[in-house]
Write an enzyme that holds these catalytic residues in place. Structure first.
Site, PDB file in Angstrom:
ATOM      1  N   TYR A 152     -40.235  19.253 -42.602  1.00  0.00           N
ATOM      2  CA  TYR A 152     -39.736  19.506 -43.963  1.00  0.00           C
ATOM      3  C   TYR A 152     -40.872  19.945 -44.890  1.00  0.00           C
ATOM      4  O   TYR A 152     -40.720  20.897 -45.670  1.00  0.00           O
ATOM      5  CB  TYR A 152     -39.079  18.221 -44.472  1.00  0.00           C
ATOM      6  CG  TYR A 152     -38.372  18.314 -45.797  1.00  0.00           C
ATOM      7  CD1 TYR A 152     -37.103  18.871 -45.900  1.00  0.00           C
ATOM      8  CD2 TYR A 152     -38.956  17.794 -46.959  1.00  0.00           C
ATOM      9  CE1 TYR A 152     -36.440  18.924 -47.111  1.00  0.00           C
ATOM     10  CE2 TYR A 152     -38.294  17.837 -48.176  1.00  0.00           C
ATOM     11  CZ  TYR A 152     -37.038  18.409 -48.248  1.00  0.00           C
ATOM     12  OH  TYR A 152     -36.381  18.461 -49.453  1.00  0.00           O
ATOM     13  N   LYS A 156     -41.038  23.526 -46.772  1.00  0.00           N
ATOM     14  CA  LYS A 156     -41.066  23.622 -48.232  1.00  0.00           C
ATOM     15  C   LYS A 156     -42.345  24.311 -48.726  1.00  0.00           C
ATOM     16  O   LYS A 156     -42.323  25.029 -49.736  1.00  0.00           O
ATOM     17  CB  LYS A 156     -40.923  22.230 -48.848  1.00  0.00           C
ATOM     18  CG  LYS A 156     -39.542  21.611 -48.643  1.00  0.00           C
ATOM     19  CD  LYS A 156     -38.427  22.502 -49.152  1.00  0.00           C
ATOM     20  CE  LYS A 156     -37.122  21.760 -49.311  1.00  0.00           C
ATOM     21  NZ  LYS A 156     -36.014  22.656 -49.766  1.00  0.00           N
TER      22      LYS A 156
END
Length: 251
Positions: A152, A156
């Protein structure tokens, strides 16, 4: 209504996406709510229509090029050419690196990065033709690193680089691109994290709030408000930026 601008919000069925769709509708946009579950999208769209707005719910897997193209075409036919795109669709597959599977990695990369790429590629054609556009990609404070989120965090952080490149490439066409990086926001996703680590959600929220200078956790509407500014006409000289919306400075 032909002059009404059209916005697409991915991951729009709940949380930050739903709050953003509702806010943009209040701000005068026609809004297409995209998510995997068309029925859930339509529930948000129905609420917008009941409040007097124009909205459409569209079931789309943002990792599937054919579904993306068909979904954007459907939005264009029903509402008009989309000149605002909020790439909010996202998933988590949290685990420490030694437990993280290739599927955990690939799934997160596909939704966040490939999904944003495919949606942007489909929508930018309308933006460049109209010589006006606003793109907002949802990053996260996790882009700076977060235990159990190698996939993640990388995705991002990648969206921030993607955003800056879009700003450079599309600026000459009147298109801006920015990223919003939320801190801790109370959503179904953070509730799932609390469940994963075995902490009652209220305790999880209280612990998070204690670390935040403004002494509360974020709400989806906090993020929607920042997105609303970045997609406004007034934000035409703001591009290539990453705005952290986290209740205080980050280390």
């Amino acid at each position: 209504m032909s002059t009404q601008r059209v916005a697409i919000v991915t991951g729009g069925a709940r949380g930050i996406g739903a709050a953003t769709a509702e806010r943009l509708a209040r701000d005068g946009f026609a809004v297409a709510v995209l998510d995997l579950d068309e029925a859930a999208c339509e529930a948000v769209a129905t609420g917008i229509r009941d409040a007097g707005g124009r909205a459409l719910g569209v079931g789309v897997d943002v990792t599937d090029p054919a579904q993306v193209e068909a979904g954007v075409a459907r939005v264009t036919d029903a509402l008009g050419p989309p000149v605002v795109l909020v790439n909010n669709a996202g998933i988590i597959r949290d685990n420490l690196i030694f437990r993280m599977t290739e599927d955990d990695w690939d799934a997160v990369m596909a939704v966040h990065l490939k999904g944003a790429f495919l949606m942007t590629r489909a929508c930018q054609a309308h933006m460049t033709e109209q010589r006006y556009g606003r793109i907002v990609n949802l990053s996260s404070s996790s882009a700076q690193g977060n235990r159990g989120q190698a996939n993640y965090s990388a995705a991002k952080a990648g969206l921030q680089g993607f955003t800056k490149t879009l700003a450079i490439e599309l600026g000459r066409f009147g298109v801006t691109a920015n990223a919003v990086a939320p801190g801790f926001v109370e959503t179904d996703m953070t509730r799932a994290t609390a469940e994963r680590v075995g902490v009652p959600f209220e305790d999880f929220l209280a612990h998070a709030a204690a670390q935040i200078p403004v002494a509360r956790v974020g709400q989806p509407e906090d993020i929607a408000a920042t997105i609303a500014f970045l997609v406004s006409e007034e934000a035409g000289f703001v591009s290539g930026q990453v705005v952290y919306v986290a209740g205080g400075p980050l280390d």
